[in-house]
Design an enzyme around this catalytic site. Sequence first.
Site, PDB file in Angstrom:
ATOM      1  CB  SER A 242      -1.079   0.065   1.270  1.00 41.41           C
ATOM      2  OG  SER A 242       0.115   0.121   2.465  1.00 41.41           O
ATOM      3  CE  LYS A 243      -2.452   3.347  -1.958  1.00 42.97           C
ATOM      4  NZ  LYS A 243      -3.511   2.503  -1.594  1.00 42.97           N
ATOM      5  NE  ARG A 244      -1.041   3.029   6.127  1.00 41.42           N
ATOM      6  CZ  ARG A 244      -1.900   2.005   5.788  1.00 41.42           C
ATOM      7  NH1 ARG A 244      -1.905   0.999   5.821  1.00 41.42           N
ATOM      8  NH2 ARG A 244      -3.304   2.632   5.455  1.00 41.42           N
ATOM      9  CG  HIS A 245       3.476  -1.313   3.759  1.00 45.27           C
ATOM     10  ND1 HIS A 245       1.828  -1.647   4.134  1.00 45.27           N
ATOM     11  CD2 HIS A 245       4.193  -1.532   5.238  1.00 45.27           C
ATOM     12  CE1 HIS A 245       1.932  -1.931   5.324  1.00 45.27           C
ATOM     13  NE2 HIS A 245       2.959  -1.957   6.098  1.00 45.27           N
ATOM     14  N   GLY A 246       5.156   2.150   0.719  1.00 48.07           N
ATOM     15  CA  GLY A 246       6.137   2.271  -0.482  1.00 48.07           C
ATOM     16  C   GLY A 246       5.620   1.549  -1.681  1.00 48.07           C
TER      17      GLY A 246
END
Length: 474
Positions: A242-246
Amino acid sequence: MSSTVVTRFAPSPTGFLHIGGARTALFNWLLARKLGGRFLLRIEDTDRERSTPEAVAAILDGLEWLGLDWDGDALFQFARADRHREVVEEMLAKGRAYRCYASAAELDDMRALARAEGRPPRYDGRWRDRDAADAPAGVKPVIRLRAPTDGVTTVEDGVQGRVVFPNKDLDDFVLLRSDGAPTYMLAVVVDDHDMGVTQIIRGDDHLTNAARQTHIYEALGWPVPAMAHVPLIHGQDGAKLSKRHGALGVDAYRALGYLPAALRNYLLRLGWSQGDREFFSTPDMIEAFSVSGIGRSPSRFDFAKLENMNGHYLRGMADADLRDTLVAALPHLPDGPALLSKLDDSRRAKLLAAMPGLKERAKTLVELADGAGFLFAARPLAIEAKAKEILEGGGRAHLAAMLPGLRALEGWSAASTEAAVRAYAERAGAKLGQVAQPLRAALTGKAASPGIFDVLDLLGRDESLARIADQATA
RNA sequence: GCGCCCAUCGUCUAGCGGUCCAGGACGUCGCCCUUUCACGGCGAAAACACGGGUUCGAUUCCCGUUGGGCGCGCCA
């Protein structure tokens, strides 16, 4: 050649082309290219709220960069809404669909109750057999599929095998919204059918949808295309990418300095294998690809391996090709535009000459550009911390002492400068490294670079002497 | 909660009942090469989630447990 395979990639333009989508596109593309079929592109823009032209552009751009060319024009799903409605009329006429007047609040209550009673949150079919005369005034209905309630639906999947779903778990989902807009579930089936798609390869988050879509195919009497649901790619921590995992768009991989060929190879091997083989040129992967080689377990994205693979591709390129590739990529790289503005014919030539020494020290185009920095630097050079230490730790004295001998050199080449430097080292009773490192620091501003005599040669007599003098007297 | 999918070294994977005291690649560590950094070469550590079956024999087949993931919208 009577039954030509038709594959498709069908992203929704609500964001960039992420890595999982890129792999899905690659697999579909490979299969079509291998079998001499067609690879189609369909933009699923039926969600008018979230679809944007920017996202469409990003997806097309990403596919082009990756080298995944589609056949014909991209099809925009929203433009086919009339056709979708037409199909629903047909289903209504055949009794395979019906109008449902349940309100949003009603549906919420229904789901809440089901959950409370430990049942799956499904539509209960309350309008399935109700008389149209009961319809509340002024309420625009949705149209739902009249799905089978007993038995099972079987999905024959190229990756997952035979997957069986009890029909009681699949409800009468919506085909047409109350405003007459088709839903994704309907549009996918109609479009795949109309486009002649014979093989669907997509993420396995669609596996359950495959069963629902099978109900539509059956209601319409259409053949179900072959399906293959590929396990998703997870982040390095095992959680969803996801976005937060890059999670990055493919444009980010371009900015990171990866080569499309390397990314294709990496993506291919992430979830697909053929024995122990790691490297596949594009013709090779087209030749080798098959749905049966796709694995069934989810995989994690590993930058270290991508980087290693990219390094292999970088080193394997011909110098001139790599130089041109780097130059072409410059606009997309972090400090690329600055380098580009300084690029003249002389530097282009030097870049090419330096390539053998540069490419074996770089894993990405970013590192390659960084390594080439000394060719573009203007005096006085910026000196990195480690290079400074070398200079301060007695390096300057060596430079000053070497200078006369270098100045007196007849010809200026890697060989002649090496002879001079070695002679000096011997006279000074120093190891070659003790004099080479100060030279490197003065010439490149860094503690690491290509072979120092190559650097001397590349920079030429005047520039080399000037850079050395700058540091000898500083 | 219900349904579905998955489970071999840290990671990607090979393995499709005996050839496996489990092979390759990345990463890690050590050595060699060496003017630096790399590249390259050599070597090492590192895995069949657990428990039951089936079988003469299970990493491979079946069941369960555990752990992950996905789905369950008038989103796609």
